[in-house]
Design a protein around this motif. Sequence first.
Motif, PDB file in Angstrom:
ATOM      1  N   PRO A  85     -17.541  25.060 -18.675  1.00  0.00           N
ATOM      2  CA  PRO A  85     -16.104  25.314 -18.783  1.00  0.00           C
ATOM      3  C   PRO A  85     -15.612  24.970 -20.183  1.00  0.00           C
ATOM      4  O   PRO A  85     -15.866  23.864 -20.672  1.00  0.00           O
ATOM      5  CB  PRO A  85     -15.501  24.359 -17.742  1.00  0.00           C
ATOM      6  N   HIS A  86     -14.983  25.917 -20.832  1.00  0.00           N
ATOM      7  CA  HIS A  86     -14.476  25.658 -22.184  1.00  0.00           C
ATOM      8  C   HIS A  86     -13.331  26.610 -22.481  1.00  0.00           C
ATOM      9  O   HIS A  86     -13.142  27.611 -21.788  1.00  0.00           O
ATOM     10  CB  HIS A  86     -15.591  25.834 -23.203  1.00  0.00           C
ATOM     11  N   ARG A  87     -12.596  26.293 -23.495  1.00  0.00           N
ATOM     12  CA  ARG A  87     -11.506  27.167 -23.946  1.00  0.00           C
ATOM     13  C   ARG A  87     -11.358  26.984 -25.446  1.00  0.00           C
ATOM     14  O   ARG A  87     -11.810  25.969 -25.999  1.00  0.00           O
ATOM     15  CB  ARG A  87     -10.200  26.798 -23.230  1.00  0.00           C
ATOM     16  N   PRO A  88     -10.752  27.953 -26.119  1.00  0.00           N
ATOM     17  CA  PRO A  88     -10.581  27.814 -27.569  1.00  0.00           C
ATOM     18  C   PRO A  88      -9.737  26.581 -27.899  1.00  0.00           C
ATOM     19  O   PRO A  88      -8.805  26.242 -27.171  1.00  0.00           O
ATOM     20  CB  PRO A  88      -9.850  29.087 -27.973  1.00  0.00           C
ATOM     21  N   ALA A  89     -10.096  25.934 -28.999  1.00  0.00           N
ATOM     22  CA  ALA A  89      -9.355  24.740 -29.412  1.00  0.00           C
ATOM     23  C   ALA A  89      -8.026  25.139 -30.036  1.00  0.00           C
ATOM     24  O   ALA A  89      -7.913  26.199 -30.650  1.00  0.00           O
ATOM     25  CB  ALA A  89     -10.180  23.956 -30.419  1.00  0.00           C
ATOM     26  N   THR A  90      -7.042  24.291 -29.847  1.00  0.00           N
ATOM     27  CA  THR A  90      -5.766  24.513 -30.523  1.00  0.00           C
ATOM     28  C   THR A  90      -5.885  24.000 -31.952  1.00  0.00           C
ATOM     29  O   THR A  90      -6.828  23.274 -32.287  1.00  0.00           O
ATOM     30  CB  THR A  90      -4.630  23.739 -29.831  1.00  0.00           C
ATOM     31  N   ARG A  91      -4.947  24.372 -32.778  1.00  0.00           N
ATOM     32  CA  ARG A  91      -4.980  23.920 -34.165  1.00  0.00           C
ATOM     33  C   ARG A  91      -4.895  22.389 -34.221  1.00  0.00           C
ATOM     34  O   ARG A  91      -5.521  21.753 -35.039  1.00  0.00           O
ATOM     35  CB  ARG A  91      -3.828  24.555 -34.941  1.00  0.00           C
ATOM     36  N   GLU A  92      -4.107  21.820 -33.308  1.00  0.00           N
ATOM     37  CA  GLU A  92      -3.925  20.362 -33.293  1.00  0.00           C
ATOM     38  C   GLU A  92      -5.236  19.657 -32.933  1.00  0.00           C
ATOM     39  O   GLU A  92      -5.587  18.635 -33.514  1.00  0.00           O
ATOM     40  CB  GLU A  92      -2.841  19.953 -32.281  1.00  0.00           C
ATOM     41  N   GLU A  93      -5.933  20.230 -31.963  1.00  0.00           N
ATOM     42  CA  GLU A  93      -7.202  19.612 -31.548  1.00  0.00           C
ATOM     43  C   GLU A  93      -8.230  19.664 -32.685  1.00  0.00           C
ATOM     44  O   GLU A  93      -8.949  18.695 -32.943  1.00  0.00           O
ATOM     45  CB  GLU A  93      -7.750  20.339 -30.311  1.00  0.00           C
ATOM     46  N   LYS A  94      -8.257  20.793 -33.369  1.00  0.00           N
ATOM     47  CA  LYS A  94      -9.187  20.927 -34.493  1.00  0.00           C
ATOM     48  C   LYS A  94      -8.822  19.939 -35.594  1.00  0.00           C
ATOM     49  O   LYS A  94      -9.685  19.275 -36.180  1.00  0.00           O
ATOM     50  CB  LYS A  94      -9.134  22.364 -35.022  1.00  0.00           C
ATOM     51  N   ALA A  95      -7.529  19.803 -35.826  1.00  0.00           N
ATOM     52  CA  ALA A  95      -7.070  18.876 -36.867  1.00  0.00           C
ATOM     53  C   ALA A  95      -7.427  17.442 -36.500  1.00  0.00           C
ATOM     54  O   ALA A  95      -7.827  16.649 -37.358  1.00  0.00           O
ATOM     55  CB  ALA A  95      -5.561  19.022 -37.069  1.00  0.00           C
ATOM     56  N   ALA A  96      -7.302  17.117 -35.221  1.00  0.00           N
ATOM     57  CA  ALA A  96      -7.618  15.750 -34.781  1.00  0.00           C
ATOM     58  C   ALA A  96      -9.090  15.443 -35.039  1.00  0.00           C
ATOM     59  O   ALA A  96      -9.446  14.364 -35.546  1.00  0.00           O
ATOM     60  CB  ALA A  96      -7.307  15.602 -33.292  1.00  0.00           C
ATOM     61  N   ALA A  97      -9.969  16.420 -34.727  1.00  0.00           N
ATOM     62  CA  ALA A  97     -11.406  16.224 -34.947  1.00  0.00           C
ATOM     63  C   ALA A  97     -11.709  16.110 -36.436  1.00  0.00           C
ATOM     64  O   ALA A  97     -12.462  15.238 -36.873  1.00  0.00           O
ATOM     65  CB  ALA A  97     -12.187  17.379 -34.325  1.00  0.00           C
ATOM     66  N   ASP A  98     -11.088  16.992 -37.215  1.00  0.00           N
ATOM     67  CA  ASP A  98     -11.317  16.958 -38.667  1.00  0.00           C
ATOM     68  C   ASP A  98     -10.911  15.620 -39.261  1.00  0.00           C
ATOM     69  O   ASP A  98     -11.592  15.072 -40.129  1.00  0.00           O
ATOM     70  CB  ASP A  98     -10.538  18.089 -39.351  1.00  0.00           C
ATOM     71  N   THR A  99      -9.787  15.101 -38.774  1.00  0.00           N
ATOM     72  CA  THR A  99      -9.300  13.817 -39.288  1.00  0.00           C
ATOM     73  C   THR A  99     -10.313  12.714 -39.014  1.00  0.00           C
ATOM     74  O   THR A  99     -10.591  11.877 -39.881  1.00  0.00           O
ATOM     75  CB  THR A  99      -7.956  13.446 -38.619  1.00  0.00           C
ATOM     76  N   LEU A 100     -10.876  12.733 -37.816  1.00  0.00           N
ATOM     77  CA  LEU A 100     -11.865  11.702 -37.463  1.00  0.00           C
ATOM     78  C   LEU A 100     -13.070  11.756 -38.407  1.00  0.00           C
ATOM     79  O   LEU A 100     -13.570  10.726 -38.859  1.00  0.00           O
ATOM     80  CB  LEU A 100     -12.340  11.900 -36.015  1.00  0.00           C
ATOM     81  N   ILE A 101     -13.511  12.979 -38.712  1.00  0.00           N
ATOM     82  CA  ILE A 101     -14.701  13.102 -39.573  1.00  0.00           C
ATOM     83  C   ILE A 101     -14.373  12.689 -41.005  1.00  0.00           C
ATOM     84  O   ILE A 101     -15.146  11.963 -41.645  1.00  0.00           O
ATOM     85  CB  ILE A 101     -15.262  14.544 -39.535  1.00  0.00           C
ATOM     86  N   SER A 102     -13.208  13.119 -41.512  1.00  0.00           N
ATOM     87  CA  SER A 102     -12.887  12.710 -42.889  1.00  0.00           C
ATOM     88  C   SER A 102     -12.675  11.206 -42.959  1.00  0.00           C
ATOM     89  O   SER A 102     -13.032  10.565 -43.944  1.00  0.00           O
ATOM     90  CB  SER A 102     -11.656  13.424 -43.456  1.00  0.00           C
ATOM     91  N   HIS A 103     -12.125  10.667 -41.897  1.00  0.00           N
ATOM     92  CA  HIS A 103     -11.937   9.229 -41.828  1.00  0.00           C
ATOM     93  C   HIS A 103     -13.295   8.531 -41.911  1.00  0.00           C
ATOM     94  O   HIS A 103     -13.466   7.534 -42.620  1.00  0.00           O
ATOM     95  CB  HIS A 103     -11.241   8.880 -40.509  1.00  0.00           C
TER      96      HIS A 103
END
Lengths: 395, 287
Positions: A221-239
């Motif tokens: 089960p999956h669905r496309p990520a929202t822009r906010e979800e992608k941003a949250a993940a990106d922030t974690l990695i840059s952090h």
Amino acid sequence: MTKRTRQDSETPNIIESRDFQALFDSLAKQGYRLVGPMVREGVVIVDDIAQVSELPIGYVDEQEKGTYRLTHSSGSAFFGYGLGPHSWKKYLFPPRMRLWQAQRHNGSFAIAADDSTAQEVQPLALIGVRACELAALAIQDRVFMGDYPDPHYKAQRERLFIVAVNCIHPESTCFCTSMNTGPRATGGFDLALTEVLEADRHYLLTQVGSDAGAKVLEAVPHRPATREEKAAADTLISHAAEHIERSMNTRGLKELLPASSESPHWDAIAARCLACGNCTLVCPTCFCATVEDTTDLSGENAERWRLWDSCFTTEFSYVIGGSVRASVKSRYRQWLTHKLSTWVDQFGTLGCVGCGRCITWCPVEIDITEEVRAIQAQHATISDGAGRKKKDAHA
Amino acid sequence: MLTPVAQPPATRLHDPMLPSLHRVEHARWDTDDTFSLELARVDGATIPPFEPGQFNMLYVYGVGEIPISISGDPARRDMLVHTTRAVGTVTRAMSTLKVGDTLGVRGPFGTTWPVDAARGRDVVIVAGGIGLAPLRPAMYRILAHREHYNRVVLLYGARTPGDVLYRKELEQWRAHFDLDVFVTVDRATGSWRGSVGLVTSLIGRAPFDPLNTAAMVCGPEVMMRFTTAELEKRGVKGDLIYVSMERNMKCAIGLCGHCQYGPFFICKDGPVFPYRRVQHLLSKWEI
């Protein structure tokens, strides 16, 4: 199994944490043997896995020079820990592997290749591969699939499914950013996950890296990520990238290390190094092996096995007359010079990915980044001195 | 500079880790501690072609496997010849093999002496001890095409007169009008009235034109260190000097890591190297 690299721009998907098991099930259903991280004897290792619940859920680790501490927190993160002592190389380059068997008969003998033929290698899914380990895999590909491809490595490599996990909790021993290998997985995977754990939500942002990855995802089960979800993940990695403490400046190392073969600093390291070989065993790129020839008690059956070896043993360089590298100094020098210099001559890449395992697992706290820095500093001092002398001569 | 040493395509084996079975056809002691085996394939096939300087991995059933240079005539396809000293576990076991016994062979591996590329020049072959074994195929090849070379000189040093390898053959070669063979020993014993001293001492007085000489050197590392220096002192161009290196080997296909020598894997980048490529390593210890 074609591994088409997909566009980075492709929208990532979201797998909710409660649906994560479906990914395991989907892989199993497609015939993959699943291996992934789990806690054993106080450390995170990798072994066969079937259930998400077997993951080291809620575990966090603390690593420093010569230190590894694993503790259980109240959290529910699947991947909240860093690298354990096991690297994935054990699946492609097994610590012990039989090469062939021989049977004696009528005063002669016959040799039969072992069953590690391509047909019998089971497809393998690696779950939780970090970016630095993808880099290590790419390095081992060059080693084992070069002039003389290793049949087992090649067969397993061609039957590999990789679930990468982006690092969001780097250890103090990590230095992937300076080696350009992490913390984000940028390629070489089938699926790449970023775990996002918020107060009220727990999901895995999932990037598809290949057709095989897309196929496995279909049953989850999956669905496309929202822009906010992608941003949250990106922030974690840059952090995470910002929190990498150690670094290694590799510029000029290829020339500097062989040129520094007589540096007194090797003696300083040798005074501490126990030549235990831990660093070579935990290293995800070290590839040295030895062979062992055995017979059974009857003497009718003989075997040859290939075993991991370490350039830190005296036997490693033994020739008639003695070991070429008798001193610990020469053995450490060989290891470091190989990793960061001659590896480039041999395989066109460095042999280090900055995973930091050799720092954590060294019982006497030898830190590859510090030793490299010391040799660089010594060189800089000598060059400076020479420069000054020249100037003085001019004046 | 001579053409770089090449690895013939014959070394690309199907399963390079799987030995093929050979039978001992002849076995003899060359000296007190050194023996030669002549091997033929058990399946009756001809041996794979090899070039002077290459080596095989020899397996003694249940005991182990070691690299040994090929010391027979490359023109002969019926028989494989290996000469080795009985000094380790495997070589001692190998020394007890009798005619009709079986052993495993993988190979041939490695780079070759620049025998063909040295045509039109003087050739100086310098061997120390068992180092003569990997150079003998080069001698055979040169003698088979003697007209292509100018002067051919063999300088050989052994520990004692009793350690002189291939003695009969050396005496035969020495009788050739178109070959200069000099033998020296470190220590004279018994009735030896020949030259005494290190093989390096022969270089200064050997008859060759240093400006047009290709040199091939094999022996203990320290001997090669001094020999190459002496050859250069005599005026031989470093570009035309070749050495054969030795290290521990387990796989012979560049995977086990044991034979590393600086940036090289001796099993596939060597064992024969142009001196210029390894000069900077030869002067260092424990590389």
